[in-house]
Design an enzyme around this catalytic site. Structure first.
Site, PDB file in Angstrom:
ATOM      1  N   GLU A 216      -5.102   4.159   2.909  1.00 12.22           N
ATOM      2  CA  GLU A 216      -4.121   3.207   2.382  1.00 12.22           C
ATOM      3  C   GLU A 216      -4.551   2.788   0.978  1.00 12.22           C
ATOM      4  O   GLU A 216      -5.629   2.243   0.800  1.00 12.22           O
ATOM      5  CB  GLU A 216      -4.021   1.993   3.289  1.00 12.22           C
ATOM      6  CG  GLU A 216      -3.575   2.351   4.699  1.00 12.22           C
ATOM      7  CD  GLU A 216      -3.632   1.172   5.640  1.00 12.22           C
ATOM      8  OE1 GLU A 216      -2.581   0.544   5.851  1.00 12.22           O
ATOM      9  OE2 GLU A 216      -4.735   0.880   6.134  1.00 12.22           O
TER      10      GLU A 216
ATOM     11  N   THR B 181       0.835  -1.203   0.000  1.00 14.05           N
ATOM     12  CA  THR B 181       0.000   0.000   0.000  1.00 14.05           C
ATOM     13  C   THR B 181       0.867   1.250   0.000  1.00 14.05           C
ATOM     14  O   THR B 181       1.980   1.253   0.511  1.00 14.05           O
ATOM     15  CB  THR B 181      -0.938   0.053   1.223  1.00 14.05           C
ATOM     16  OG1 THR B 181      -0.163   0.006   2.423  1.00 14.05           O
ATOM     17  CG2 THR B 181      -1.942  -1.083   1.197  1.00 14.05           C
TER      18      THR B 181
ATOM     19  N   ASN C 296       0.499   5.137   1.276  1.00 14.17           N
ATOM     20  CA  ASN C 296      -0.321   5.854   2.244  1.00 14.17           C
ATOM     21  C   ASN C 296      -0.259   7.355   2.000  1.00 14.17           C
ATOM     22  O   ASN C 296       0.805   7.902   1.715  1.00 14.17           O
ATOM     23  CB  ASN C 296       0.168   5.530   3.656  1.00 14.17           C
ATOM     24  CG  ASN C 296       0.019   4.057   3.957  1.00 14.17           C
ATOM     25  OD1 ASN C 296      -1.024   3.619   4.412  1.00 14.17           O
ATOM     26  ND2 ASN C 296       1.048   3.280   3.660  1.00 14.17           N
TER      27      ASN C 296
END
Length: 183
Positions: free
Chosen positions: A112, A44, A46
């Site tokens: 995310e 992910t 962020n």
């Protein structure tokens, strides 16, 4: 029973996003909790959750969303491939979580993003824009890490299938041109 049983494989109207979508969010990619790649196998990127910059972020339902991410990758990045000759941004489909991730008992709301593209290296500090085109599901807690991973993988398939429809192409979605507009 599977966590994904009974869930739709495609979400949203065939014609394209409906109000309140699309929503926009942008910022520099920051480091998160370090679980996406390591623990989940789902990397992910962020973004900071800041209501001063993204006023709708505090009001939106915690859950899983989908749409497009554009990245301004440095020329030295192996995946640097701008989506148009007049832009330094590359556009990719994405799925994202906005919320507290109850499985991990987070106390801080996070954003995310899982870009639906394989990257060979990180892109911390790259400028990222998000065009959030729809909602997949509310966030929930899970009895096991495996159930969480199964649901996230299904979310990715829902996002891909939903975005493949004609009215959902980033160039046809209202605000889609913003994804590649220079800073």
């Amino acid at each position: 029973m599977s966590a994904t049983s009974g869930r739709p494989a495609i979400v949203g109207a065939d014609a394209g996003p409906e109000a309140p979508y699309p929503l926009q969010m942008e910022g520099k990619v920051i480091s998160g909790f370090g679980r996406g790649s390591k623990e989940l196998g789902i990397p992910t990127a962020n973004l900071p959750v800041d209501a001063a910059v993204t006023p709708w972020i505090g009001e939106i339902t915690s859950g899983v969303y989908f749409g497009y991410a554009s990245l301004q990758l440095p020329a030295s990045h192996p995946q640097h491939a701008p989506s148009s000759p007049s832009s330094t941004f590359s556009v990719f489909p994405m799925v994202m979580s906005i919320g507290y991730n109850p499985f991990y008992k987070n106390t801080v709301r996070s954003a995310e993003v899982h870009v639906l593209h394989k990257f060979s290296q990180d892109f911390y500090d790259a400028h990222m824009r998000l065009l959030i085109t729809g909602f997949i599901r509310e966030e929930k807690d899970y009895k096991s890490l495996e159930a969480l991973i199964e649901d996230i993988n299904f979310d990715c398939e829902v996002a891909k299938a939903s975005l493949q429809r004609d009215g959902w192409e980033h160039g046809k979605v209202e605000g889609g041109e913003w994804l590649t507009k220079e800073l």
